[in-house]
Design a protein around this motif. Structure first.
Motif, short mmCIF file in Angstrom:
data_model
loop_
_atom_site.label_atom_id
_atom_site.label_comp_id
_atom_site.label_asym_id
_atom_site.label_seq_id
_atom_site.Cartn_x
_atom_site.Cartn_y
_atom_site.Cartn_z
N PHE A 59 0.63 -1.05 0.00
CA PHE A 59 -0.13 0.16 0.13
C PHE A 59 0.55 1.14 -0.20
O PHE A 59 0.90 2.21 -0.42
N ASP A 60 1.71 1.31 0.83
CA ASP A 60 3.11 2.70 0.75
C ASP A 60 3.79 2.71 -0.36
O ASP A 60 3.45 3.69 -0.72
N ALA A 61 4.29 2.30 -1.34
CA ALA A 61 5.26 1.88 -2.44
C ALA A 61 3.80 1.83 -3.65
O ALA A 61 4.20 3.40 -4.81
N ASN B 205 1.68 9.32 -6.12
CA ASN B 205 2.22 10.67 -5.61
C ASN B 205 3.69 11.30 -6.54
O ASN B 205 3.29 12.12 -7.29
N ASP B 206 4.57 9.75 -7.02
CA ASP B 206 4.94 10.45 -8.34
C ASP B 206 4.20 10.40 -9.83
O ASP B 206 5.39 10.99 -10.63
N GLY C 32 1.45 3.22 -9.80
CA GLY C 32 0.55 3.05 -8.37
C GLY C 32 -1.22 2.80 -7.65
O GLY C 32 -1.39 1.95 -7.50
N SER C 33 -1.82 3.59 -9.59
CA SER C 33 -2.89 3.15 -8.93
C SER C 33 -3.61 2.09 -8.93
O SER C 33 -4.05 0.87 -8.55
#
Length: 147
Positions: free
Chosen positions: A69-71, A77-78, A83-84
């Protein structure tokens, strides 16, 4: 395939097959009644195995949950679409893992319930089998009822 060939194939497939519900095929030299027998200790072992599987899977399936989840948040955010996608994967994994844990718990609970209910039924049968005078029926007398 012509219609006749289809009918012949269906007939061959149906030869020697029959659906049997709540019954197993009689063993060679067995009684031939086809009843399924499960012993209490086997049910207990299966229930314990389901409970142990749930416990181990619960720990193992959660091992990388927070890091994943953090990754996914960091990648999102990057500005990376990955990410999604990782978030969707994270959510799907949690859903599937939860379903498996619930299934294991359901199996364990059901087997525990079945064992307890069977024990109650056995006591009820034993106490219900009495003579008119209240004495326990002897085995030979019980046998007379089922001839």
């Amino acid at each position: 395939m012509t219609w006749d060939e289809w009918e012949q194939a269906k007939a061959r497939a149906q030869q020697g097959t029959a659906m049997q519900l709540n019954e197993v095929a009689p063993e060679r030299g067995g009684s031939g009644d086809g009843d399924m027998v499960v012993h209490d200790n086997v049910l207990g072992a299966l229930g314990n195995a389901a409970h142990t599987l749930r416990q181990h899977f619960s720990t193992a399936s959660d091992h990388a949950r927070q890091n994943t989840f953090d990754a996914s948040i960091q990648l999102f955010n990057d500005g990376l679409d990955m990410g999604s996608a990782l978030t969707e994967l994270h959510d799907a994994w949690n859903t599937k893992a939860g379903t498996l844990k619930e299934a294991c718990a359901h199996i364990s609970n059901h087997l525990d319930y079945s064992r307890a209910q069977h024990a109650k039924d056995a006591v009820k049968i034993a106490t219900d089998m009495r003579t008119v005078g209240g004495d326990e029926l002897s085995v030979s007398r019980i046998h007379d009822y089922y001839k």
